[in-house]
Design a protein around this motif. Structure first.
Motif, PDB file in Angstrom:
ATOM      1  N   GLY A 190      -5.325  11.336   8.322  1.00 57.16           N
ATOM      2  CA  GLY A 190      -5.378  11.216   6.875  1.00 57.16           C
ATOM      3  C   GLY A 190      -4.071  11.635   6.221  1.00 57.16           C
ATOM      4  N   ILE A 191      -3.494  12.747   6.700  1.00 57.16           N
ATOM      5  CA  ILE A 191      -2.208  13.210   6.163  1.00 57.16           C
ATOM      6  C   ILE A 191      -1.121  12.179   6.453  1.00 57.16           C
ATOM      7  CG2 ILE A 191      -0.475  15.023   6.300  1.00 57.16           C
ATOM      8  CD1 ILE A 191      -3.110  15.883   4.959  1.00 57.16           C
ATOM      9  N   GLU A 192      -1.178  11.587   7.628  1.00 57.45           N
ATOM     10  CA  GLU A 192      -0.200  10.564   8.005  1.00 57.45           C
ATOM     11  C   GLU A 192      -0.309   9.341   7.084  1.00 57.45           C
ATOM     12  OE1 GLU A 192       0.880   7.867  12.007  1.00 57.45           O
ATOM     13  OE2 GLU A 192      -0.749   9.333  12.041  1.00 57.45           O
ATOM     14  N   LEU A 193      -1.520   8.903   6.819  1.00 63.98           N
ATOM     15  CA  LEU A 193      -1.717   7.757   5.931  1.00 63.98           C
ATOM     16  C   LEU A 193      -1.236   8.071   4.516  1.00 63.98           C
ATOM     17  CD1 LEU A 193      -5.220   6.619   7.200  1.00 63.98           C
ATOM     18  CD2 LEU A 193      -3.148   5.200   7.200  1.00 63.98           C
ATOM     19  N   MET A 194      -1.472   9.292   4.058  1.00 66.45           N
ATOM     20  CA  MET A 194      -1.011   9.664   2.725  1.00 66.45           C
ATOM     21  C   MET A 194       0.505   9.548   2.632  1.00 66.45           C
ATOM     22  SD  MET A 194      -1.654  13.173   0.540  1.00 66.45           S
ATOM     23  CE  MET A 194      -0.761  14.218   1.695  1.00 66.45           C
ATOM     24  N   GLY A 195       1.198   9.918   3.707  1.00 63.77           N
ATOM     25  CA  GLY A 195       2.655   9.827   3.719  1.00 63.77           C
ATOM     26  C   GLY A 195       3.167   8.403   3.642  1.00 63.77           C
ATOM     27  N   GLN A 196       2.373   7.460   4.137  1.00 68.75           N
ATOM     28  CA  GLN A 196       2.762   6.047   4.129  1.00 68.75           C
ATOM     29  C   GLN A 196       2.300   5.315   2.870  1.00 68.75           C
ATOM     30  OE1 GLN A 196       0.848   4.598   7.668  1.00 68.75           O
ATOM     31  NE2 GLN A 196       2.083   5.843   9.056  1.00 68.75           N
ATOM     32  N   PHE A 197       1.391   5.915   2.138  1.00 67.49           N
ATOM     33  CA  PHE A 197       0.729   5.261   1.015  1.00 67.49           C
ATOM     34  C   PHE A 197       1.665   5.150  -0.185  1.00 67.49           C
ATOM     35  CE2 PHE A 197      -2.079   6.042  -2.792  1.00 67.49           C
ATOM     36  CZ  PHE A 197      -2.689   4.797  -2.808  1.00 67.49           C
ATOM     37  N   ASP A 198       1.725   3.958  -0.774  1.00 63.44           N
ATOM     38  CA  ASP A 198       2.535   3.726  -1.970  1.00 63.44           C
ATOM     39  C   ASP A 198       1.664   3.956  -3.209  1.00 63.44           C
ATOM     40  OD1 ASP A 198       5.149   2.589  -3.146  1.00 63.44           O
ATOM     41  OD2 ASP A 198       3.603   1.389  -4.112  1.00 63.44           O
ATOM     42  N   GLN A 199       1.913   5.062  -3.905  1.00 64.43           N
ATOM     43  CA  GLN A 199       1.019   5.448  -4.992  1.00 64.43           C
ATOM     44  C   GLN A 199       1.048   4.478  -6.181  1.00 64.43           C
ATOM     45  OE1 GLN A 199       1.109   9.704  -5.852  1.00 64.43           O
ATOM     46  NE2 GLN A 199       1.623  10.137  -3.725  1.00 64.43           N
ATOM     47  N   PRO A 200       2.205   3.985  -6.636  1.00 67.40           N
ATOM     48  CA  PRO A 200       2.176   3.023  -7.750  1.00 67.40           C
ATOM     49  C   PRO A 200       1.361   1.768  -7.435  1.00 67.40           C
ATOM     50  CG  PRO A 200       4.382   3.920  -7.503  1.00 67.40           C
ATOM     51  CD  PRO A 200       3.597   4.398  -6.319  1.00 67.40           C
ATOM     52  N   THR A 201       1.452   1.277  -6.202  1.00 63.08           N
ATOM     53  CA  THR A 201       0.630   0.132  -5.815  1.00 63.08           C
ATOM     54  C   THR A 201      -0.847   0.528  -5.791  1.00 63.08           C
ATOM     55  OG1 THR A 201       2.449  -0.715  -4.471  1.00 63.08           O
ATOM     56  CG2 THR A 201       0.289  -1.661  -4.066  1.00 63.08           C
ATOM     57  N   GLY A 202      -1.120   1.763  -5.375  1.00 64.02           N
ATOM     58  CA  GLY A 202      -2.488   2.259  -5.415  1.00 64.02           C
ATOM     59  C   GLY A 202      -3.044   2.267  -6.829  1.00 64.02           C
ATOM     60  N   ILE A 203      -2.225   2.623  -7.809  1.00 69.50           N
ATOM     61  CA  ILE A 203      -2.661   2.594  -9.206  1.00 69.50           C
ATOM     62  C   ILE A 203      -2.986   1.163  -9.625  1.00 69.50           C
ATOM     63  CG2 ILE A 203      -1.910   2.977 -11.593  1.00 69.50           C
ATOM     64  CD1 ILE A 203      -2.743   5.518 -10.108  1.00 69.50           C
ATOM     65  N   ASP A 204      -2.185   0.200  -9.168  1.00 69.16           N
ATOM     66  CA  ASP A 204      -2.506  -1.210  -9.448  1.00 69.16           C
ATOM     67  C   ASP A 204      -3.874  -1.580  -8.880  1.00 69.16           C
ATOM     68  OD1 ASP A 204      -0.047  -1.509 -10.674  1.00 69.16           O
ATOM     69  OD2 ASP A 204       0.920  -2.457  -8.941  1.00 69.16           O
ATOM     70  N   ASP A 205      -4.164  -1.085  -7.676  1.00 64.95           N
ATOM     71  CA  ASP A 205      -5.448  -1.397  -7.047  1.00 64.95           C
ATOM     72  C   ASP A 205      -6.605  -0.705  -7.775  1.00 64.95           C
ATOM     73  OD1 ASP A 205      -4.228  -3.017  -5.181  1.00 64.95           O
ATOM     74  OD2 ASP A 205      -4.158  -1.485  -3.611  1.00 64.95           O
ATOM     75  N   ILE A 239     -12.262   7.738  -6.623  1.00 69.80           N
ATOM     76  CA  ILE A 239     -11.018   7.605  -5.864  1.00 69.80           C
ATOM     77  C   ILE A 239     -11.038   8.592  -4.702  1.00 69.80           C
ATOM     78  CG2 ILE A 239      -8.519   7.427  -6.011  1.00 69.80           C
ATOM     79  CD1 ILE A 239      -8.802   7.354  -9.068  1.00 69.80           C
ATOM     80  N   GLN A 240     -10.855   8.062  -3.525  1.00 66.62           N
ATOM     81  CA  GLN A 240     -11.009   8.785  -2.268  1.00 66.62           C
ATOM     82  C   GLN A 240      -9.983   9.901  -2.072  1.00 66.62           C
ATOM     83  OE1 GLN A 240      -9.847   5.247   0.227  1.00 66.62           O
ATOM     84  NE2 GLN A 240      -8.230   6.618   0.931  1.00 66.62           N
ATOM     85  N   GLU A 241     -10.311  10.789  -1.144  1.00 65.54           N
ATOM     86  CA  GLU A 241      -9.338  11.717  -0.582  1.00 65.54           C
ATOM     87  C   GLU A 241      -8.475  10.949   0.424  1.00 65.54           C
ATOM     88  OE1 GLU A 241     -11.650  15.808  -0.171  1.00 65.54           O
ATOM     89  OE2 GLU A 241     -12.822  14.146   0.623  1.00 65.54           O
ATOM     90  N   VAL A 242      -7.713  11.672   1.227  1.00 66.45           N
ATOM     91  CA  VAL A 242      -6.879  11.001   2.234  1.00 66.45           C
ATOM     92  C   VAL A 242      -7.707  10.526   3.423  1.00 66.45           C
ATOM     93  CG1 VAL A 242      -4.846  12.316   1.575  1.00 66.45           C
ATOM     94  CG2 VAL A 242      -6.269  13.148   3.459  1.00 66.45           C
ATOM     95  N   PHE A 243      -9.025  10.724   3.365  1.00 74.34           N
ATOM     96  CA  PHE A 243      -9.884  10.426   4.508  1.00 74.34           C
ATOM     97  C   PHE A 243     -10.633   9.107   4.365  1.00 74.34           C
ATOM     98  CE2 PHE A 243      -9.745  15.099   3.813  1.00 74.34           C
ATOM     99  CZ  PHE A 243      -8.811  15.371   4.813  1.00 74.34           C
ATOM    100  N   GLY A 244     -10.237   8.308   3.388  1.00 79.38           N
ATOM    101  CA  GLY A 244     -10.824   6.980   3.243  1.00 79.38           C
ATOM    102  C   GLY A 244     -12.162   7.001   2.527  1.00 79.38           C
ATOM    103  N   VAL A 245     -12.808   5.842   2.520  1.00 78.60           N
ATOM    104  CA  VAL A 245     -14.136   5.709   1.900  1.00 78.60           C
ATOM    105  C   VAL A 245     -15.168   6.125   2.961  1.00 78.60           C
ATOM    106  CG1 VAL A 245     -15.695   4.164   0.650  1.00 78.60           C
ATOM    107  CG2 VAL A 245     -13.230   3.895   0.402  1.00 78.60           C
ATOM    108  N   ASN A 246     -15.214   7.432   3.176  1.00 73.88           N
ATOM    109  CA  ASN A 246     -16.051   7.978   4.252  1.00 73.88           C
ATOM    110  C   ASN A 246     -17.434   8.353   3.727  1.00 73.88           C
ATOM    111  OD1 ASN A 246     -15.466  10.263   2.776  1.00 73.88           O
ATOM    112  ND2 ASN A 246     -14.351  11.324   4.411  1.00 73.88           N
TER     113      ASN A 246
END
Length: 232
Positions: free
Chosen positions: A85-100, A35-42
């Protein structure tokens, strides 16, 4: 051992998520979701996938920011990309991320090379999500590197039954001493193993980063591999 992008079918009508995957030779290997950091699959995350595949894990890193911006690959050493990356983390929906993440676990369980057991291992945001995955997915084992905000979820720790390993940086500004103490005091059941690494900062295991500490990273990685091999 090079990997390639695959498509993971996610729950609901939301569509297909990309994941970077690498597989060992042969069959009967355990699965591992990185599972990635806030910097994507880099580059760091892809190298981590390849390293665990070389250690005989069917390994995949889902593109968990795909609903916001597919294919994010940021360099945390560049201020503009770090801030993105910090900006994307703020927009990211964590429960949906758990589904993914669950969808990725299921994909690996069903892979012909996999023995049916799958663990999760994450860094930073991914370290937090690894703890959440121990609560909210059917993963068999969870490993968290410097997960942020875990101290706010300790009341749910009793619901975690799988082996769960946490690596914490002593000098982590995102996980201050009082949070570290709360985690250490709150996760005392036999299935938890919490290690605090003295004198290192957040991101100490990212070999491409400015806070990389080889000795601490090697020790943490050895502990991770030992648990994954025993649990999977």
């Amino acid at each position: 051992m090079t990997g390639n992008m695959i498509s993971v079918e996610t729950s609901g009508a939301s569509g297909q998520m990309g994941a970077y995957m690498a597989t060992p030779d042969g069959e009967g290997a355990p699965g591992l979701v990185i599972i990635q950091e806030v910097f994507g699959v880099n580059d760091f995350i892809r190298a981590t996938v390849e390293a665990y595949a070389a250690k005989s894990f069917v390994t995949a890193a889902p593109d968990i920011f795909w609903r916001l911006e597919p294919g994010v690959q940021l360099n945390p050493n560049k201020e503009e990309e770090f801030n993105r990356g910090i900006e994307l983390m703020g927009q990211f929906d964590q429960p949906t991320g758990i589904d993914d993440i669950q969808a990725t676990i299921t994909t690996l369980r069903n892979h012909p090379a996999c023995n049916g057991k799958v663990g999760v291992l994450g860094f930073c945001l991914g370290g937090r999500l690894a703890y959440m995955a121990a609560l909210g997915t059917d993963a068999d084992v969870a490993v968290s590197y410097y997960g942020v905000g875990i101290e706010t979820m300790l009341d749910q720790a009793g619901n975690i039954k799988i082996p769960t390993l946490l690596h914490i940086a002593e000098d982590d500004g995102f996980v201050p001493p009082e949070a570290q103490a709360a985690i250490k005091d709150g996760l005392t059941a036999d299935n938890f193993d919490v290690h605090i690494y003295p004198g290192v900062d957040h991101g100490f295991a990212r070999f491409t980063g400015m806070h990389y500490d080889e000795a601490a990273a090697n020790l943490a990685n050895e502990r991770s591999l030992a648990l994954l091999n025993s649990a999977l």
